[in-house]
Design an enzyme around this catalytic site. Structure first.
Site, PDB file in Angstrom:
ATOM      1  N   GLN A 117     -14.710   2.523   0.873  1.00 47.49           N
ATOM      2  CA  GLN A 117     -13.916   2.089  -0.280  1.00 47.49           C
ATOM      3  C   GLN A 117     -13.538   3.320  -1.101  1.00 47.49           C
ATOM      4  OE1 GLN A 117     -15.898  -0.506  -3.079  1.00 47.49           O
ATOM      5  NE2 GLN A 117     -13.992  -1.030  -4.139  1.00 47.49           N
TER       6      GLN A 117
ATOM      7  N   ASP B 235       0.839  -1.185   0.000  1.00 50.42           N
ATOM      8  CA  ASP B 235       0.000   0.000   0.000  1.00 50.42           C
ATOM      9  C   ASP B 235       0.886   1.252   0.000  1.00 50.42           C
ATOM     10  OD1 ASP B 235      -3.222   0.532   0.944  1.00 50.42           O
ATOM     11  OD2 ASP B 235      -1.822   2.217   1.089  1.00 50.42           O
ATOM     12  N   ILE B 236       0.501   2.237  -0.807  1.00 49.00           N
ATOM     13  CA  ILE B 236       1.301   3.457  -0.945  1.00 49.00           C
ATOM     14  C   ILE B 236       1.237   4.318   0.315  1.00 49.00           C
ATOM     15  CG2 ILE B 236      -0.481   4.990  -1.907  1.00 49.00           C
ATOM     16  CD1 ILE B 236       1.602   5.737  -4.082  1.00 49.00           C
TER      17      ILE B 236
ATOM     18  N   HIS C  60      -9.939  -5.080  -3.513  1.00 52.77           N
ATOM     19  CA  HIS C  60      -8.633  -5.307  -2.908  1.00 52.77           C
ATOM     20  C   HIS C  60      -8.850  -5.771  -1.475  1.00 52.77           C
ATOM     21  CE1 HIS C  60      -9.809  -1.065  -2.658  1.00 52.77           C
ATOM     22  NE2 HIS C  60      -9.260  -1.035  -1.453  1.00 52.77           N
TER      23      HIS C  60
ATOM     24  N   HIS D 267      -6.984  -5.884   2.039  1.00 49.84           N
ATOM     25  CA  HIS D 267      -5.868  -5.346   2.811  1.00 49.84           C
ATOM     26  C   HIS D 267      -5.297  -6.459   3.691  1.00 49.84           C
ATOM     27  CE1 HIS D 267      -6.945  -0.954   2.250  1.00 49.84           C
ATOM     28  NE2 HIS D 267      -8.126  -1.494   2.021  1.00 49.84           N
TER      29      HIS D 267
ATOM     30  N   ASN E 107     -13.162  -3.361   1.770  1.00 54.40           N
ATOM     31  CA  ASN E 107     -14.200  -2.352   1.906  1.00 54.40           C
ATOM     32  C   ASN E 107     -15.074  -2.335   0.659  1.00 54.40           C
ATOM     33  OD1 ASN E 107     -13.061  -1.529   4.369  1.00 54.40           O
ATOM     34  ND2 ASN E 107     -11.679  -0.095   3.352  1.00 54.40           N
TER      35      ASN E 107
END
Ligand code: AMP
Length: 119
Positions: free
Chosen positions: A99, A36-37, A105, A107, A92
């Protein structure tokens, strides 16, 4: 949620294709996983299907792909050495689910003691 609803202009589709850089940690024919960024924990990886799926809500009729995604998430968690201390898998859907990227996606979060509250 952002406006894009198809794969054409989807950022996670672009990451899955390799058109946008990411720090990949896992890939197979159906799923990719990348860091994750904006990590919320020391380990924070996103597991996404290669094909565009808007959210978990659109995947109830494809338990095979759902299973592949969840199995990949567990593989990632184990590869990140999170199994012994524990980890969280979360996904989400929609506005109230918070979301923000409309490509499914999961997590994978761990590396610290996570808050017990989920909402
Ligand atoms: P969600 O709020 O469940 O839709 O989560 C979307 C996640 O995608 C957030 O944690 C973002 O930090 C993450 N994210 C957005 N853009 C990127 C990107 N280009 N590379 C990696 N993670 C991203």
């Amino acid at each position: 949620m952002t406006a894009n609803t198809s794969g054409a202009d989807c950022i996670f589709c672009a990451i899955a294709r390799g058109d946008i850089p990411s720090e990949g940690v896992y890939a197979d024919d159906h799923v990719v996983a990348f860091r994750d960024i904006n990590p919320q924990a020391p380990a924070h990886v996103l597991v996404v299907p290669r094909r565009h799926v808007s959210s978990i809500d659109a995947l109830k009729d494809d338990p095979e792909l759902l299973g592949r995604i969840m199995a990949a998430a567990v593989t990632v968690a184990q590869a990140e050495n999170l199994a012994a201390s524990g980890y969280r898998l979360a996904t989400n859907h929609g506005r109230d689910g918070a979301q923000t990227v409309p490509h499914l996606h999961v997590h994978v979060l761990g590396g610290r003691s996570l808050n017990g509250r989920l909402g």
